[in-house]
Scaffold this active site. Structure first.
Site, PDB file in Angstrom:
ATOM      1  N   GLY A   1       0.678  -1.187  -0.107  1.00  0.00           N
ATOM      2  CA  GLY A   1       0.047  -0.081   0.182  1.00  0.00           C
ATOM      3  C   GLY A   1       0.982   1.326  -0.038  1.00  0.00           C
ATOM      4  O   GLY A   1       2.177   1.084   0.327  1.00  0.00           O
ATOM      5  N   CYS A   2       0.297   2.188  -0.392  1.00  0.00           N
ATOM      6  CA  CYS A   2       1.170   3.612  -0.300  1.00  0.00           C
ATOM      7  C   CYS A   2       1.449   4.290   0.788  1.00  0.00           C
ATOM      8  O   CYS A   2       2.834   4.445   1.178  1.00  0.00           O
ATOM      9  CB  CYS A   2       0.143   4.547  -1.213  1.00  0.00           C
ATOM     10  SG  CYS A   2      -1.536   4.890  -0.582  1.00  0.00           S
ATOM     11  N   TYR A   3       0.653   4.074   2.039  1.00  0.00           N
ATOM     12  CA  TYR A   3       1.059   4.734   3.201  1.00  0.00           C
ATOM     13  C   TYR A   3       1.972   3.618   3.881  1.00  0.00           C
ATOM     14  O   TYR A   3       3.117   4.126   4.476  1.00  0.00           O
ATOM     15  CB  TYR A   3      -0.309   4.786   4.116  1.00  0.00           C
ATOM     16  CG  TYR A   3      -1.109   6.054   3.888  1.00  0.00           C
ATOM     17  CD1 TYR A   3      -0.547   7.261   4.002  1.00  0.00           C
ATOM     18  CD2 TYR A   3      -2.533   5.606   3.639  1.00  0.00           C
ATOM     19  CE1 TYR A   3      -1.600   8.289   3.868  1.00  0.00           C
ATOM     20  CE2 TYR A   3      -3.196   6.744   3.291  1.00  0.00           C
ATOM     21  CZ  TYR A   3      -2.873   8.030   3.315  1.00  0.00           C
ATOM     22  OH  TYR A   3      -3.564   9.196   3.237  1.00  0.00           O
TER      23      TYR A   3
ATOM     24  N   THR B   1       4.088   1.908   2.474  1.00  0.00           N
ATOM     25  CA  THR B   1       5.359   2.006   1.671  1.00  0.00           C
ATOM     26  C   THR B   1       6.084   3.344   2.277  1.00  0.00           C
ATOM     27  O   THR B   1       7.478   3.001   2.706  1.00  0.00           O
ATOM     28  CB  THR B   1       5.280   2.203   0.346  1.00  0.00           C
ATOM     29  OG1 THR B   1       4.630   1.154  -0.303  1.00  0.00           O
ATOM     30  CG2 THR B   1       6.563   2.481  -0.402  1.00  0.00           C
ATOM     31  N   ALA B   2       5.702   4.357   2.479  1.00  0.00           N
ATOM     32  CA  ALA B   2       6.227   5.363   3.120  1.00  0.00           C
ATOM     33  C   ALA B   2       6.623   5.362   4.503  1.00  0.00           C
ATOM     34  O   ALA B   2       7.904   5.797   4.874  1.00  0.00           O
ATOM     35  CB  ALA B   2       5.403   6.829   2.851  1.00  0.00           C
TER      36      ALA B   2
END
Lengths: 344, 344, 344, 344
Positions: free
Chosen positions: C148-150, C152-153
């Site tokens: 997922g995007c969150y 990953t960061a």
């Protein structure tokens, strides 16, 4: 005076609520909705959570009893159905839609691609743009058709020139730009944030339904040629700029034109003319009922560039509607509308 | 091929760095700055922190040795001073400023309000817009003047119509809109975020220095009348839209015009014609070297509306500069420029 | 290698098309859609009008024949249905949805509030974040679940600290912010421009479905406590920033932490550590596959603030998916991904 | 009552002009500027072109004669110089800068990195946040120090919890976000549009000068530990959101906390508590003096997330200043401040 708002959940409705809640002479008696009746307005609009008003169903007879004036803030096509029943029930109606603006109902059908309202009701509606035709609004007027946003900005920009026969026939080109709130709350692929942010789009080139509304007024001023009109979507919420190009029919200079505008609008509280070759920006009227106008004559081409800006939800909709209501009620025209632009 | 960038810290410089670092045939040999020499580019541009390049001082002889081509990305007025010394030192120069675009240096002085570059150097500069005058760029050309952003969008939009003598003399009106990056990095009250966000402004009405650049080209196509040109600032970073109005000199229909555009640009890799009465939006070319064009004939007025969009930093500056460099070097014109628009 | 994209009309699909069309080793063999099959992709995405590809129907057997790898860019809940049939048909699948990320399917059901995918297929999916668990991606892996995007960061920001046992149990708080494109193309009152522009909103406080995804990974690093996680919507299109607060379990100083991060990511082409107490901004990775990380220890509180930024559509979705595809195919991990951030 | 504004050309000044021009009890007697004296305010702010007021020079004795209250809207560091001379001349001063907020002048020197104002004047200043310490504002108060924007949002969010001893010592983390207008009109590379648009940045991590201001107040409530505080720049003009994380010292549930907030603020006209686990967004207070607060207890972690939003130029500056002036003059606290948020 008791006022009501039909379609209070729309953006025009929200703006009417903002203005009317602190209006010195009007009290919001009731708000109405066809889709969210029974709910509190704050469920839809948390920014209004200092208020607490339930959305009522739309019953013309009840509305006639509850209100002295009712603002009709529903989409074009719906007004045509609702307004007649309100008027029959005895309401005084200020309609913000496009349904009663065009006296020629064939034109309506062609440009709106909708069934027109019955001709008899269209005939009764007073198209009311105070700076242009204030005298048409009588104290016994029962039905006002509030002008469109683009026509308001554009006609206010053009009036001094066209009424003074300075516009060369066939030369008017209007390149208009609007913030996105003009599209209302319609959720579609075309109105989502990611599609419009950091983007600049043109739409409805020479096909916008506001074209016949402007031509109808221009014609009364003796300008009969069709206009060229295109509209663009700016990545911002509020604001309209009409950039207008006109070839001048006779030889005047910039100073003369400035004098003309100053004179034409000298008693108008909501028109602010920029002098010294300055032009207004949309943010300079954000949240206010002002229409700011600048212009510059290009000696090389003999063409005049006129720039007219408004807040589409204020002077272009709710603000002008309240201005009309003030006139209707014999109040000071600026009552409740002395809001300074919100800047920055 | 070794290339250098003078003025690498500007936005045009940043865009050149983005393109050139993955160009198949060019290697960035050195970057130069007059104000930040000795610093690493990443101190100014952290987005480039995968690179690490020191900004060198501007010494023409050294640059001539270090580079096969040098891109000159400094403001108008500065280029006029730097370019001649680079050329004398033997550099091949692609200048992105406005200093060598106008063959008539009196016109330069009038519109730029700056001292013009020496006439002899202006004469040597090849104004290079490949889709329009590709053949002027020879392999032994040493000095290219890269077109302005507005002229690129506008002339590409107008060429098929004007070259085919379809534009009625005196009828061209260009209503142009640009994202803010066109103003570069100048920090002033007028460029800060709070003044431009949620705002739409007009500027330089009929006074923009790109007017003589467009008229110079139009004149070579036989259109001699002055144009009407106004520019607006859109609250977005990148993108230019030119909305162009032209009265047609002879009777053609929409299909014929579409055919004309399709034919005119049929072999051009960076021109994308919208058919079926569609218009492009600026975001559809964001970050790419494309120029997208749509148009619609209004039968009511006989006027054609042409819409041309580019990314001002790409096709309007760095992208076109690399395209010109490719031609100069006999490379495929699209080398390093096959970047798809970044969407959304 | 031939690749396909299912769900090409979504924003993740658009980004895959942008990357893959210039990828040195992959060729886009076909694109698929369940709702727009038969149409050309340019009808939905005019920014791709230099391409011309028809959207095909989704037939697993055909896809298996047409592609070596297929990217599955459909919403969570749909992937659970489609992926198994693709795998059974012999496809190699990289799934961008959340359906196969959580090994514990009860957790999936609880946080996604949807029916989980069959356990056997969940077990087969390799959760692949190269910088964290590159070795899990074998050349015979047939099924990758893209993070997922969150997560990953956030996980890239936390890994050096948590893997080194520096995070005090129970102290991790993540205040995350995202651009709007993360919401995809869903048109609703909540995603229209006028509601999000000039607005900053919080959503899904402690209820985001990415929480168990992060906790699953943290747990493998020995951090077992639940995290506090809130997400905000920023009025911009792309970009995620995770601001992470951690109380340190042992006494280290800023220099030591910087050394830790530099060492941890020293060979990673897509991780850029900011040194000297600098922090990254989201625009510094716009359009690229980079994850930029900064951090600062507050001596007063013993708390470390970590800031990690990515482009949610690149490293947070399509970019990382291509990175995983590169590994799968034994290619250079940066193939097709050496895109510089687009700035400004 | 006659009021004056020193620093009327700043954004705080513009907002004071907007409020005061329609205030029922205050009349703007004069406006002052140290850099633009002699000019008309409309030269700087065309949005005010319905007004016409000349900017006067700053002469303390004249100001004392011309005004009953003077608002001091100049940057921190300048107020320290001007305020004492105004007070000595007999003016009643409401200072919007940070110069008189910290009672401990060593703290001022450390966090502001400027020379502090003389201790005697700092001692006289009444730090006035009505909802928190209304009783400190006496009718004979001559000098008010108006709170900072971040402290206003944050302390109003925290007060019910901290005053009721529910915050675990050392657990408070504040992740704050602000629109760009908080930076005023300073033109620099960091404040230009192209750098901030489509960007989200963190700044002054644990180094913001508002930290000691908040700790000073928290300390009076018995919370002595240092706080963790970071600030972010949102690509919008107005609005602050403080997302606050607190570990609860004792066991309470969501209903109990809601009750606590409702009770604490039950008579406050400018505080609007969101119930039913709802959170406010910044746009819901745009242009108004409201502070909207929502909260949610996470049972998994025992941590409370509090969200407090204000318009930084209104409740965070000019609005609160007028609120304080109203109290000072014995007026209704909401006089001139019953402005509905502008939405959308």
């Amino acid at each position: 005076m008791k006022v009501g708002i039909i379609g209070a959940t729309g953006y025009g409705g929200a703006e009417l609520l903002r203005i009317l809640q602190s209006h010195p002479a009007f009290t919001i008696a009731a708000i109405y909705s066809s889709s969210q009746q029974g709910k509190d307005i704050t469920a839809h609009y948390p920014h209004l959570s200092h208020l607490s008003m339930t959305l009522d169903e739309i019953h013309p007879e009840a509305i006639a009893k509850q209100t002295d004036i009712v603002f009709l803030g529903v989409p074009s096509g719906i007004s045509a159905e609702i307004a007649p029943s309100l008027l029959k029930a005895g309401c005084t109606v200020i309609d913000l839609s496009g349904d009663f603006r065009l006296k020629n109902i064939e034109q309506y059908e062609k440009w709106y691609n909708k069934k027109p309202a019955p001709k008899e009701w269209v005939d009764q509606a007073v198209y009311a743009m105070p700076e242009i035709n204030r005298s048409a609004i009588k104290q016994d007027t029962k039905f006002i058709s509030n002008p469109g946003c683009y026509p308001t900005a554009t006609l206010l920009g053009l009036a001094p020139v066209v009424q003074n026969k300075l516009a060369k026939e066939g030369s008017i080109i209007i390149d208009a730009k609007s913030g996105v709130s003009g599209a209302g709350q319609t959720a579609s692929f075309g109105t989502i944030y990611s599609e419009l942010n950091e983007n600049f789009k043109i739409y409805k080139v020479n096909q916008h339904q506001h074209i016949p509304e402007m031509e109808q007024m221009l014609s009364t001023w003796g300008y009969e040629a069709p206009i060229t009109f295109s509209t663009h979507l700016v990545p911002m919420t509020r604001g309209i700029m009409s950039t207008i190009y006109v070839s001048l029919a006779s030889s005047v200079d910039q100073a003369k034109i400035e004098q003309l505008y100053m004179e034409f609008y000298k008693d108008e509280p909501f028109i602010r003319i920029r002098n010294n070759n300055q032009f207004p920006a949309t943010k300079e009227v954000f949240g206010s009922n002002y229409c700011d106008i600048g212009f510059l004559l290009d000696e090389r081409t003999g063409r005049l560039t006129i720039v007219s800006v408004i807040d589409n939800l204020m002077k272009g909709a709710a603000g002008q509607a309240v201005q009309n209501a003030n006139i209707l009620c014999g109040l000071d025209e600026t009552a409740g509308l002395q809001l300074s632009p919100v800047y920055p």
